[in-house]
Scaffold this motif. Structure first.
Motif, PDB file in Angstrom:
ATOM      1  N   THR A 190      44.653  32.668  23.207  1.00 38.04           N
ATOM      2  CA  THR A 190      45.267  33.351  24.351  1.00 38.04           C
ATOM      3  C   THR A 190      46.102  34.562  23.930  1.00 38.04           C
ATOM      4  OG1 THR A 190      47.159  31.833  24.233  1.00 38.04           O
ATOM      5  CG2 THR A 190      45.362  31.235  25.731  1.00 38.04           C
ATOM      6  N   ASN A 191      45.728  35.183  22.810  1.00 31.81           N
ATOM      7  CA  ASN A 191      46.529  36.309  22.319  1.00 31.81           C
ATOM      8  C   ASN A 191      45.972  37.669  22.707  1.00 31.81           C
ATOM      9  OD1 ASN A 191      44.318  36.558  20.643  1.00 31.81           O
ATOM     10  ND2 ASN A 191      45.457  36.380  18.717  1.00 31.81           N
ATOM     11  N   SER A 192      44.943  37.689  23.553  1.00 32.85           N
ATOM     12  CA  SER A 192      44.399  38.961  24.036  1.00 32.85           C
ATOM     13  C   SER A 192      43.714  38.739  25.375  1.00 32.85           C
ATOM     14  CB  SER A 192      43.390  39.545  23.036  1.00 32.85           C
ATOM     15  OG  SER A 192      42.190  38.785  23.029  1.00 32.85           O
ATOM     16  N   VAL A 193      43.580  39.807  26.133  1.00 36.29           N
ATOM     17  CA  VAL A 193      42.915  39.725  27.442  1.00 36.29           C
ATOM     18  C   VAL A 193      41.471  39.286  27.274  1.00 36.29           C
ATOM     19  CG1 VAL A 193      42.093  41.104  29.397  1.00 36.29           C
ATOM     20  CG2 VAL A 193      44.431  41.395  28.559  1.00 36.29           C
ATOM     21  N   GLU A 194      40.813  39.759  26.215  1.00 41.38           N
ATOM     22  CA  GLU A 194      39.409  39.421  25.988  1.00 41.38           C
ATOM     23  C   GLU A 194      39.230  37.921  25.740  1.00 41.38           C
ATOM     24  OE1 GLU A 194      40.188  43.523  25.599  1.00 41.38           O
ATOM     25  OE2 GLU A 194      41.062  41.877  24.413  1.00 41.38           O
ATOM     26  N   LYS A 195      40.110  37.339  24.961  1.00 43.28           N
ATOM     27  CA  LYS A 195      40.015  35.908  24.677  1.00 43.28           C
ATOM     28  C   LYS A 195      40.390  35.071  25.892  1.00 43.28           C
ATOM     29  CE  LYS A 195      40.878  36.276  19.695  1.00 43.28           C
ATOM     30  NZ  LYS A 195      41.789  35.894  18.580  1.00 43.28           N
ATOM     31  N   ILE A 196      41.391  35.520  26.621  1.00 42.81           N
ATOM     32  CA  ILE A 196      41.804  34.800  27.821  1.00 42.81           C
ATOM     33  C   ILE A 196      40.660  34.771  28.828  1.00 42.81           C
ATOM     34  CG2 ILE A 196      43.378  34.814  29.801  1.00 42.81           C
ATOM     35  CD1 ILE A 196      45.481  36.073  27.933  1.00 42.81           C
ATOM     36  N   ALA A 197      39.912  35.866  28.916  1.00 41.00           N
ATOM     37  CA  ALA A 197      38.792  35.956  29.858  1.00 41.00           C
ATOM     38  C   ALA A 197      37.777  34.835  29.605  1.00 41.00           C
ATOM     39  CB  ALA A 197      38.116  37.313  29.739  1.00 41.00           C
ATOM     40  N   LYS A 198      37.545  34.490  28.353  1.00 43.19           N
ATOM     41  CA  LYS A 198      36.555  33.466  28.018  1.00 43.19           C
ATOM     42  C   LYS A 198      36.972  32.095  28.545  1.00 43.19           C
ATOM     43  CE  LYS A 198      34.911  35.780  23.811  1.00 43.19           C
ATOM     44  NZ  LYS A 198      34.774  35.685  22.331  1.00 43.19           N
ATOM     45  N   VAL A 199      38.239  31.745  28.379  1.00 42.18           N
ATOM     46  CA  VAL A 199      38.675  30.414  28.814  1.00 42.18           C
ATOM     47  C   VAL A 199      38.854  30.350  30.325  1.00 42.18           C
ATOM     48  CG1 VAL A 199      39.714  29.873  26.594  1.00 42.18           C
ATOM     49  CG2 VAL A 199      41.128  30.921  28.371  1.00 42.18           C
ATOM     50  N   VAL A 200      39.217  31.465  30.933  1.00 40.61           N
ATOM     51  CA  VAL A 200      39.343  31.496  32.397  1.00 40.61           C
ATOM     52  C   VAL A 200      37.962  31.386  33.039  1.00 40.61           C
ATOM     53  CG1 VAL A 200      39.976  32.922  34.384  1.00 40.61           C
ATOM     54  CG2 VAL A 200      41.522  32.772  32.434  1.00 40.61           C
ATOM     55  N   GLU A 201      36.993  32.088  32.488  1.00 42.39           N
ATOM     56  CA  GLU A 201      35.623  32.009  33.003  1.00 42.39           C
ATOM     57  C   GLU A 201      35.056  30.599  32.843  1.00 42.39           C
ATOM     58  OE1 GLU A 201      33.532  34.994  30.858  1.00 42.39           O
ATOM     59  OE2 GLU A 201      34.553  36.671  31.873  1.00 42.39           O
ATOM     60  N   ALA A 202      35.510  29.890  31.818  1.00 47.58           N
ATOM     61  CA  ALA A 202      35.035  28.519  31.592  1.00 47.58           C
ATOM     62  C   ALA A 202      35.714  27.531  32.531  1.00 47.58           C
ATOM     63  CB  ALA A 202      35.281  28.114  30.143  1.00 47.58           C
ATOM     64  N   GLY A 203      36.766  27.987  33.225  1.00 49.93           N
ATOM     65  CA  GLY A 203      37.387  27.138  34.236  1.00 49.93           C
ATOM     66  C   GLY A 203      38.828  26.745  34.027  1.00 49.93           C
ATOM     67  N   ALA A 204      39.511  27.269  33.006  1.00 51.63           N
ATOM     68  CA  ALA A 204      40.898  26.889  32.757  1.00 51.63           C
ATOM     69  C   ALA A 204      41.758  27.093  33.999  1.00 51.63           C
ATOM     70  CB  ALA A 204      41.471  27.695  31.592  1.00 51.63           C
ATOM     71  N   GLY A 205      42.612  26.104  34.288  1.00 49.23           N
ATOM     72  CA  GLY A 205      43.476  26.193  35.460  1.00 49.23           C
ATOM     73  C   GLY A 205      44.676  27.087  35.255  1.00 49.23           C
ATOM     74  N   ALA A 206      45.055  27.300  33.994  1.00 52.91           N
ATOM     75  CA  ALA A 206      46.170  28.181  33.636  1.00 52.91           C
ATOM     76  C   ALA A 206      46.081  28.456  32.141  1.00 52.91           C
ATOM     77  CB  ALA A 206      47.514  27.545  33.981  1.00 52.91           C
ATOM     78  N   GLU A 246      54.658  44.780  22.935  1.00 49.74           N
ATOM     79  CA  GLU A 246      53.244  44.398  22.925  1.00 49.74           C
ATOM     80  C   GLU A 246      53.027  43.097  23.693  1.00 49.74           C
ATOM     81  OE1 GLU A 246      52.041  44.190  18.879  1.00 49.74           O
ATOM     82  OE2 GLU A 246      52.058  46.359  18.554  1.00 49.74           O
ATOM     83  N   TYR A 247      53.958  42.199  23.548  1.00 49.59           N
ATOM     84  CA  TYR A 247      53.837  40.910  24.234  1.00 49.59           C
ATOM     85  C   TYR A 247      53.989  41.081  25.744  1.00 49.59           C
ATOM     86  CZ  TYR A 247      54.173  35.843  24.765  1.00 49.59           C
ATOM     87  OH  TYR A 247      53.937  34.542  25.110  1.00 49.59           O
ATOM     88  N   LEU A 248      54.928  41.894  26.149  1.00 45.93           N
ATOM     89  CA  LEU A 248      55.145  42.136  27.574  1.00 45.93           C
ATOM     90  C   LEU A 248      53.926  42.821  28.203  1.00 45.93           C
ATOM     91  CD1 LEU A 248      58.868  43.343  27.525  1.00 45.93           C
ATOM     92  CD2 LEU A 248      57.981  41.058  28.054  1.00 45.93           C
ATOM     93  N   LYS A 249      53.273  43.680  27.430  1.00 44.70           N
ATOM     94  CA  LYS A 249      52.057  44.329  27.923  1.00 44.70           C
ATOM     95  C   LYS A 249      50.947  43.318  28.119  1.00 44.70           C
ATOM     96  CE  LYS A 249      48.903  48.196  27.049  1.00 44.70           C
ATOM     97  NZ  LYS A 249      47.688  47.446  27.415  1.00 44.70           N
ATOM     98  N   LEU A 250      50.842  42.346  27.214  1.00 44.14           N
ATOM     99  CA  LEU A 250      49.829  41.302  27.356  1.00 44.14           C
ATOM    100  C   LEU A 250      50.070  40.503  28.637  1.00 44.14           C
ATOM    101  CD1 LEU A 250      47.469  39.597  26.325  1.00 44.14           C
ATOM    102  CD2 LEU A 250      49.115  38.277  24.952  1.00 44.14           C
ATOM    103  N   ILE A 251      51.320  40.202  28.927  1.00 40.48           N
ATOM    104  CA  ILE A 251      51.655  39.481  30.158  1.00 40.48           C
ATOM    105  C   ILE A 251      51.198  40.280  31.376  1.00 40.48           C
ATOM    106  CG2 ILE A 251      53.539  38.665  31.635  1.00 40.48           C
ATOM    107  CD1 ILE A 251      55.120  38.089  29.066  1.00 40.48           C
ATOM    108  N   ALA A 252      51.582  41.547  31.414  1.00 45.56           N
ATOM    109  CA  ALA A 252      51.246  42.397  32.562  1.00 45.56           C
ATOM    110  C   ALA A 252      49.740  42.549  32.720  1.00 45.56           C
ATOM    111  CB  ALA A 252      51.907  43.766  32.391  1.00 45.56           C
ATOM    112  N   ASP A 253      49.034  42.755  31.618  1.00 46.53           N
ATOM    113  CA  ASP A 253      47.581  42.933  31.676  1.00 46.53           C
ATOM    114  C   ASP A 253      46.892  41.644  32.138  1.00 46.53           C
ATOM    115  OD1 ASP A 253      47.920  45.498  30.788  1.00 46.53           O
ATOM    116  OD2 ASP A 253      47.303  45.090  28.717  1.00 46.53           O
ATOM    117  N   ALA A 254      47.348  40.512  31.637  1.00 40.89           N
ATOM    118  CA  ALA A 254      46.748  39.232  32.017  1.00 40.89           C
ATOM    119  C   ALA A 254      46.991  38.932  33.494  1.00 40.89           C
ATOM    120  CB  ALA A 254      47.310  38.112  31.152  1.00 40.89           C
ATOM    121  N   LYS A 255      48.183  39.220  33.960  1.00 45.02           N
ATOM    122  CA  LYS A 255      48.503  38.993  35.370  1.00 45.02           C
ATOM    123  C   LYS A 255      47.654  39.883  36.279  1.00 45.02           C
ATOM    124  CE  LYS A 255      50.838  37.054  37.518  1.00 45.02           C
ATOM    125  NZ  LYS A 255      50.481  35.832  38.291  1.00 45.02           N
ATOM    126  N   ALA A 256      47.388  41.096  35.841  1.00 47.01           N
ATOM    127  CA  ALA A 256      46.616  42.030  36.645  1.00 47.01           C
ATOM    128  C   ALA A 256      45.140  41.655  36.704  1.00 47.01           C
ATOM    129  CB  ALA A 256      46.762  43.448  36.077  1.00 47.01           C
TER     130      ALA A 256
END
Length: 328
Positions: free
Chosen positions: A25-41, A86-96
């Motif tokens: 969960t350290n990048s938008v690209e990686k988060i996308a994979k687990v969200v697409e697989a169905g992660a609830g959060a 950098e961390y705050l940007k990851l939060i904002a990008d993931a939320k968007a």
């Protein structure tokens, strides 16, 4: 049609599976994979206080002309601001980008320095914060109550500093875990995560070196959390319990929910099997619910918790004598 939606820390999740704080969960690209697989959060990879301090020291040691206070202060401030930024940007990008709750994570060993960071996390749009606190006490003159006090101090300070909910990720080495959780709830924590997986040392007997043991959990590690999820969810009913460590398949998710967990965190199994394992876990959960006639998570959550089983002492028992006494 089964309903998998649930709530955690006052947040609405489409299902109870959360991907733990990790490299997953350290990048938008990686988060996308687990969200697409169905992660609830998702819980973003922690920003470590120790890591920031290491980077600061590295910059100071490598630099020339930094042997006066003003330069040292500049390097310290710049390095810290850059890491946090950098961390705050990851939060904002993931939320968007994603429609699931985004929970930030702080891994700290002190409290005062992180109050400002917690405020910035809130401003960046995080839905909640998970606090990773762990103290390895090697001082024989310090009482256990003093160590517990560090946890209480952090919870109280964070509670006063932010309005978004937070949970504290705990280890399993407290003398009275129920009392600790109860006090953390009183000080403002909306949830606890049982349990954190810490660095474990190992010894190489051939090279006489100290190494790290495996960073991944195994399915049998669920035993570490299942007992306490069942007990804590009953003894401190107001607090949400997120079950962590040893959750490798749909069956483990079902067990943790039956014990009383609000959510179930996964990590090692995703590393080992890929994001698709999240989909498989959700399918197994849905199939089991349909087979048992449960329409929603709330229909069976806590059905096998401490207070709901005929013999709650089953969760209290610490010895194997009853089971092994007949074996020779």
């Amino acid at each position: 049609m089964t309903k998998l939606n649930t709530s955690y820390l006052g947040l609405t999740l489409k299902n109870p599976i959360i991907v733990s704080s990790s490299g997953l969960t350290n990048s938008v690209e990686k988060i996308a994979k687990v969200v697409e697989a169905g992660a609830g959060a998702v819980i973003l990879k922690s920003l470590f206080e120790e890591q920031i301090n290491h980077e600061i020291n590295k910059q100071i040691q490598q630099g020339e002309g930094y042997d006066y206070p003003e330069a040292m202060d500049y390097i310290t401030g710049y390095t810290k601001d850059n890491s946090v930024g950098e961390y705050l940007k990851l939060i904002a990008d993931a939320k968007a980008k994603f429609d699931v709750p985004v929970i930030a994570s702080i891994n700290c060993f002190s409290s005062d320095e992180w109050i400002d960071f917690a405020k910035k996390i809130e401003e960046a749009g995080a839905d909640a914060i998970e606090l990773n606190v762990h103290v390895v006490n090697t001082d024989k003159n310090i009482e256990a109550s003093a160590i517990e006090g560090l946890y209480y101090n952090i919870a109280e300070n964070i509670s006063k500093a932010i309005k978004i909910p937070f949970a504290i990720k705990l280890g399993d080495n407290f003398a009275n875990l129920v009392a600790v959780v109860n006090k953390l709830y009183a000080l403002g924590s909306k949830g606890v995560v049982l349990f954190n997986r810490f660095y474990q040392p190992d010894i190489d007997i051939n090279n006489l070196t100290l190494n790290s043991a495996s960073v991944f959990s195994t399915p049998s590690d669920i035993r570490k959390s299942l007992r306490w999820v069942a007990i804590v969810s009953d003894k401190v009913e107001q607090i949400d319990v997120s079950a962590s460590t040893g959750n490798h398949d749909g069956e483990s998710v079902i067990k943790q929910l039956l014990a009383g967990a609000s959510t179930v965190q996964v990590c090692s199994t995703v590393y080992k099997n890929g994001a698709k394992v999240i989909t498989e876990m959700l399918n197994e959960l849905s199939y089991w619910m349909e087979e048992k006639g449960f329409d929603s998570i709330d229909d069976f959550r806590g059905k096998m918790s401490y207070k709901n089983i005929p013999d709650p002492a089953m969760y209290e028992r610490a010895q194997f004598m009853k089971y092994f006494s007949s074996l020779e």
